[in-house]
Design a protein around this motif. Structure first.
Motif, PDB file in Angstrom:
ATOM      1  N   ILE A  67       0.839  -1.207   0.000  1.00 36.09           N
ATOM      2  CA  ILE A  67       0.000   0.000   0.000  1.00 36.09           C
ATOM      3  C   ILE A  67       0.870   1.252   0.000  1.00 36.09           C
ATOM      4  O   ILE A  67       0.688   2.158  -0.829  1.00 36.09           O
ATOM      5  N   GLU A  68       1.810   1.325   0.924  1.00 33.61           N
ATOM      6  CA  GLU A  68       2.586   2.553   1.114  1.00 33.61           C
ATOM      7  C   GLU A  68       3.597   2.784  -0.003  1.00 33.61           C
ATOM      8  O   GLU A  68       3.959   3.938  -0.279  1.00 33.61           O
ATOM      9  N   ASN A  69       4.047   1.717  -0.645  1.00 33.60           N
ATOM     10  CA  ASN A  69       5.000   1.863  -1.750  1.00 33.60           C
ATOM     11  C   ASN A  69       4.329   1.810  -3.116  1.00 33.60           C
ATOM     12  O   ASN A  69       5.006   1.814  -4.142  1.00 33.60           O
ATOM     13  N   ARG A  70       3.007   1.702  -3.097  1.00 32.44           N
ATOM     14  CA  ARG A  70       2.207   1.657  -4.334  1.00 32.44           C
ATOM     15  C   ARG A  70       2.662   0.528  -5.253  1.00 32.44           C
ATOM     16  O   ARG A  70       2.834   0.702  -6.469  1.00 32.44           O
ATOM     17  N   GLN A  71       2.855  -0.630  -4.649  1.00 30.47           N
ATOM     18  CA  GLN A  71       3.270  -1.813  -5.392  1.00 30.47           C
ATOM     19  C   GLN A  71       2.050  -2.686  -5.692  1.00 30.47           C
ATOM     20  O   GLN A  71       1.085  -2.685  -4.932  1.00 30.47           O
ATOM     21  N   PRO A  72       2.063  -3.431  -6.789  1.00 28.19           N
ATOM     22  CA  PRO A  72       0.934  -4.337  -7.086  1.00 28.19           C
ATOM     23  C   PRO A  72       0.921  -5.513  -6.123  1.00 28.19           C
ATOM     24  O   PRO A  72       1.948  -5.886  -5.555  1.00 28.19           O
ATOM     25  N   LEU A  73      -0.261  -6.097  -5.943  1.00 25.78           N
ATOM     26  CA  LEU A  73      -0.410  -7.274  -5.100  1.00 25.78           C
ATOM     27  C   LEU A  73      -0.654  -8.465  -6.017  1.00 25.78           C
ATOM     28  O   LEU A  73      -1.659  -8.497  -6.739  1.00 25.78           O
ATOM     29  N   PRO A  74       0.257  -9.442  -6.033  1.00 25.70           N
ATOM     30  CA  PRO A  74       0.167 -10.545  -7.002  1.00 25.70           C
ATOM     31  C   PRO A  74      -1.198 -11.206  -7.120  1.00 25.70           C
ATOM     32  O   PRO A  74      -1.665 -11.423  -8.249  1.00 25.70           O
ATOM     33  N   PRO A  75      -1.918 -11.518  -6.021  1.00 22.23           N
ATOM     34  CA  PRO A  75      -3.226 -12.176  -6.194  1.00 22.23           C
ATOM     35  C   PRO A  75      -4.242 -11.324  -6.952  1.00 22.23           C
ATOM     36  O   PRO A  75      -5.219 -11.850  -7.487  1.00 22.23           O
ATOM     37  N   LEU A  76      -4.006 -10.016  -6.991  1.00 21.87           N
ATOM     38  CA  LEU A  76      -4.939  -9.119  -7.678  1.00 21.87           C
ATOM     39  C   LEU A  76      -4.480  -8.778  -9.093  1.00 21.87           C
ATOM     40  O   LEU A  76      -5.179  -8.035  -9.799  1.00 21.87           O
ATOM     41  N   GLY A  77      -3.334  -9.292  -9.490  1.00 27.49           N
ATOM     42  CA  GLY A  77      -2.807  -8.967 -10.810  1.00 27.49           C
ATOM     43  C   GLY A  77      -2.451  -7.494 -10.900  1.00 27.49           C
ATOM     44  O   GLY A  77      -1.763  -6.957 -10.024  1.00 27.49           O
ATOM     45  N   ASP A  78      -2.940  -6.817 -11.909  1.00 31.07           N
ATOM     46  CA  ASP A  78      -2.690  -5.386 -12.075  1.00 31.07           C
ATOM     47  C   ASP A  78      -3.811  -4.533 -11.483  1.00 31.07           C
ATOM     48  O   ASP A  78      -3.826  -3.308 -11.666  1.00 31.07           O
ATOM     49  N   ARG A  79      -4.745  -5.157 -10.788  1.00 37.74           N
ATOM     50  CA  ARG A  79      -5.878  -4.399 -10.254  1.00 37.74           C
ATOM     51  C   ARG A  79      -5.470  -3.555  -9.056  1.00 37.74           C
ATOM     52  O   ARG A  79      -4.732  -3.994  -8.185  1.00 37.74           O
ATOM     53  N   ARG A  80      -5.982  -2.329  -9.044  1.00 40.89           N
ATOM     54  CA  ARG A  80      -5.803  -1.422  -7.919  1.00 40.89           C
ATOM     55  C   ARG A  80      -7.125  -0.721  -7.653  1.00 40.89           C
ATOM     56  O   ARG A  80      -8.061  -0.790  -8.426  1.00 40.89           O
ATOM     57  N   ASP A  81      -7.165  -0.016  -6.545  1.00 41.94           N
ATOM     58  CA  ASP A  81      -8.280   0.881  -6.247  1.00 41.94           C
ATOM     59  C   ASP A  81      -9.645   0.179  -6.370  1.00 41.94           C
ATOM     60  O   ASP A  81      -9.848  -0.866  -5.787  1.00 41.94           O
ATOM     61  N   LEU A  82     -10.526   0.754  -7.180  1.00 45.84           N
ATOM     62  CA  LEU A  82     -11.895   0.239  -7.276  1.00 45.84           C
ATOM     63  C   LEU A  82     -11.956  -1.128  -7.938  1.00 45.84           C
ATOM     64  O   LEU A  82     -12.761  -1.978  -7.540  1.00 45.84           O
ATOM     65  N   ALA A  83     -11.111  -1.350  -8.943  1.00 48.22           N
ATOM     66  CA  ALA A  83     -11.103  -2.659  -9.599  1.00 48.22           C
ATOM     67  C   ALA A  83     -10.681  -3.743  -8.609  1.00 48.22           C
ATOM     68  O   ALA A  83     -11.257  -4.836  -8.575  1.00 48.22           O
ATOM     69  N   ALA A  84      -9.690  -3.433  -7.803  1.00 45.64           N
ATOM     70  CA  ALA A  84      -9.235  -4.390  -6.795  1.00 45.64           C
ATOM     71  C   ALA A  84     -10.294  -4.598  -5.720  1.00 45.64           C
ATOM     72  O   ALA A  84     -10.491  -5.718  -5.231  1.00 45.64           O
ATOM     73  N   LEU A  85     -11.002  -3.532  -5.354  1.00 38.71           N
ATOM     74  CA  LEU A  85     -12.027  -3.638  -4.319  1.00 38.71           C
ATOM     75  C   LEU A  85     -13.173  -4.534  -4.781  1.00 38.71           C
ATOM     76  O   LEU A  85     -13.646  -5.395  -4.030  1.00 38.71           O
ATOM     77  N   SER A  86     -13.612  -4.341  -6.003  1.00 36.35           N
ATOM     78  CA  SER A  86     -14.699  -5.175  -6.539  1.00 36.35           C
ATOM     79  C   SER A  86     -14.279  -6.638  -6.620  1.00 36.35           C
ATOM     80  O   SER A  86     -15.041  -7.542  -6.250  1.00 36.35           O
ATOM     81  N   TYR A  87     -13.047  -6.867  -7.075  1.00 35.86           N
ATOM     82  CA  TYR A  87     -12.571  -8.250  -7.247  1.00 35.86           C
ATOM     83  C   TYR A  87     -12.359  -8.939  -5.900  1.00 35.86           C
ATOM     84  O   TYR A  87     -12.640 -10.133  -5.755  1.00 35.86           O
ATOM     85  N   SER A  88     -11.874  -8.195  -4.908  1.00 29.90           N
ATOM     86  CA  SER A  88     -11.599  -8.805  -3.598  1.00 29.90           C
ATOM     87  C   SER A  88     -12.872  -9.290  -2.914  1.00 29.90           C
ATOM     88  O   SER A  88     -12.826 -10.197  -2.082  1.00 29.90           O
ATOM     89  N   LEU A  89     -14.014  -8.680  -3.249  1.00 28.65           N
ATOM     90  CA  LEU A  89     -15.293  -9.089  -2.669  1.00 28.65           C
ATOM     91  C   LEU A  89     -16.126  -9.923  -3.629  1.00 28.65           C
ATOM     92  O   LEU A  89     -17.330 -10.093  -3.446  1.00 28.65           O
ATOM     93  N   SER A  90     -15.468 -10.443  -4.663  1.00 29.30           N
ATOM     94  CA  SER A  90     -16.153 -11.294  -5.629  1.00 29.30           C
ATOM     95  C   SER A  90     -15.989 -12.766  -5.248  1.00 29.30           C
ATOM     96  O   SER A  90     -14.914 -13.176  -4.789  1.00 29.30           O
ATOM     97  N   PRO A  91     -17.017 -13.581  -5.422  1.00 29.83           N
ATOM     98  CA  PRO A  91     -16.887 -15.024  -5.147  1.00 29.83           C
ATOM     99  C   PRO A  91     -15.835 -15.689  -6.017  1.00 29.83           C
ATOM    100  O   PRO A  91     -15.342 -16.771  -5.683  1.00 29.83           O
ATOM    101  N   ASP A  92     -15.469 -15.041  -7.124  1.00 33.94           N
ATOM    102  CA  ASP A  92     -14.470 -15.608  -8.027  1.00 33.94           C
ATOM    103  C   ASP A  92     -13.041 -15.462  -7.510  1.00 33.94           C
ATOM    104  O   ASP A  92     -12.138 -16.118  -8.020  1.00 33.94           O
ATOM    105  N   PHE A  93     -12.858 -14.606  -6.523  1.00 37.11           N
ATOM    106  CA  PHE A  93     -11.495 -14.379  -6.029  1.00 37.11           C
ATOM    107  C   PHE A  93     -10.993 -15.597  -5.267  1.00 37.11           C
ATOM    108  O   PHE A  93     -11.707 -16.169  -4.448  1.00 37.11           O
ATOM    109  N   ARG A  94      -9.756 -15.967  -5.530  1.00 37.45           N
ATOM    110  CA  ARG A  94      -9.110 -17.068  -4.826  1.00 37.45           C
ATOM    111  C   ARG A  94      -7.814 -16.560  -4.211  1.00 37.45           C
ATOM    112  O   ARG A  94      -6.948 -16.038  -4.910  1.00 37.45           O
TER     113      ARG A  94
END
Length: 246
Positions: free
Chosen positions: A101-128
C-alpha cells in the motif's frame, strides 16, 4: 487623605503600568519557550507544510493505521485467509500488504488491479486467495489514489476534495458489502461485525466510521480553502485591488 496616601494614589498608575509590563514580558518569554519547544519537537519537512497539508498528512497516517488495525482484526476472525497468503503467520502477511500500500506496489493475487477494480474483485466469489489482504490493499490503494498518489503533503501539492469525498462514500459501500457478500453456500465471504445472542461486535463498523469521518472533515476543509481563494479573488476584482505577489 494624608500625604502617604496621596503619594500612593498618584503613583498607582505608574505601578500598575510597571506590573502589566512585567506580566507582558513574562508571558512573552513563556510564549517564546512554547514556540521553541514546538519547533524542537517538529520535523524539518513541516516547514514546507501549510496547516491543511499537515492535517491531510496526519489524517492519512491515522486512516492507514485504522486500516491496518482492521486488517489484524479481520485476520483474527478469518484465520484461514492469511494461511492462503503463503506466509507463516498473520503478522508477516499484514507486513507485506502494508508495504504494498505505502509503496504503491501491485499485489500478485490481484494482478494489475488497484483501487476500485481491486475492491470489486476482492469481494467477488471468483477471487481465490487471501481475501482479507486483498480487501485491505484495495481500500488502502484507493485512499492513496484519492489523495493524488501521496501519503505526505506539502505546499506544492494539491488534493481534489471531490476525490476524497468519493473515497469516503466508497468505504461506506465497501463496509456494507463486507457484511453482506456470501458464497454459493450462503456463508459470508469474510466475518466482521457480529450481532448474536452471545453479544455484539460492531468494532469493524466503528473503525471504518472513523476513516469516513476523517475523510469528510478533510473534504470540508479543502472545500473551504478553495472557496476562500475564490472569494478573495472576487473581492479583489470588486474592490479593484491588486493581488499580492509575495
Amino acid at each position: 487623605m494624608d500625604r502617604t496616601s496621596t503619594v500612593f494614589t498618584s503613583l498607582w498608575p505608574l505601578l500598575l503600568a510597571a506590573l502589566l509590563a512585567l506580566c507582558a514580558v513574562g508571558c512573552s518569554q513563556q510564549q517564546g519557550r512554547d514556540i521553541a519547544r514546538q519547533f524542537s519537537d517538529g520535523k524539518p519537512d513541516e516547514f514546507f507544510q501549510t496547516s491543511v497539508d499537515r492535517m491531510a498528512t496526519l489524517g492519512m497516517r491515522d486512516n492507514l493505521q485504522s486500516l491496518y488495525l482492521l486488517m489484524s482484526k479481520l485476520y483474527l476472525r478469518n484465520p484461514s485467509q492469511w494461511r492462503q497468503s503463503g506466509y507463516p503467520d498473520a503478522v508477516s502477511a499484514a507486513r507485506v500488504i502494508r508495504q504494498a500500500i505505502e509503496n504503491r506496489q501491485p499485489l500478485p493475487p490481484l494482478g494489475d488491479r488497484r483501487d476500485l477494480a481491486a475492491l470489486s474483485y476482492s469481494l467477488s466469489p471468483d477471487f481465490r486467495g487471501d481475501r482479507v489482504g486483498a480487501f485491505i490493499y484495495a481500500i488502502g490503494s484507493m485512499l492513496v489514489t484519492a489523495h493524488g498518489g501521496r501519503t505526505q503533503f506539502y505546499v506544492t501539492d494539491s488534493i481534489n476534495p471531490q476525490f476524497v469525498s468519493n473515497a469516503a462514500r466508497n468505504i461506506e459501500k465497501a463496509t456494507w458489502l463486507l457484511s453482506q457478500r456470501q458464497d454459493a453456500n450462503g456463508v459470508l465471504l469474510l466475518f466482521s461485525n457480529e450481532i448474536s445472542e452471545e453479544g455484539s461486535n460492531l468494532s469493524f463498523a466503528v473503525e471504518f466510521g472513523k476513516i469516513v469521518a476523517r475523510l469528510d472533515l478533510l473534504t470540508q476543509i479543502l472545500d473551504e480553502r478553495y472557496r476562500r481563494i475564490g472569494l478573495n479573488y472576487a473581492q479583489s476584482l470588486l474592490l479593484m485591488n491588486f493581488l499580492p505577489v509575495q
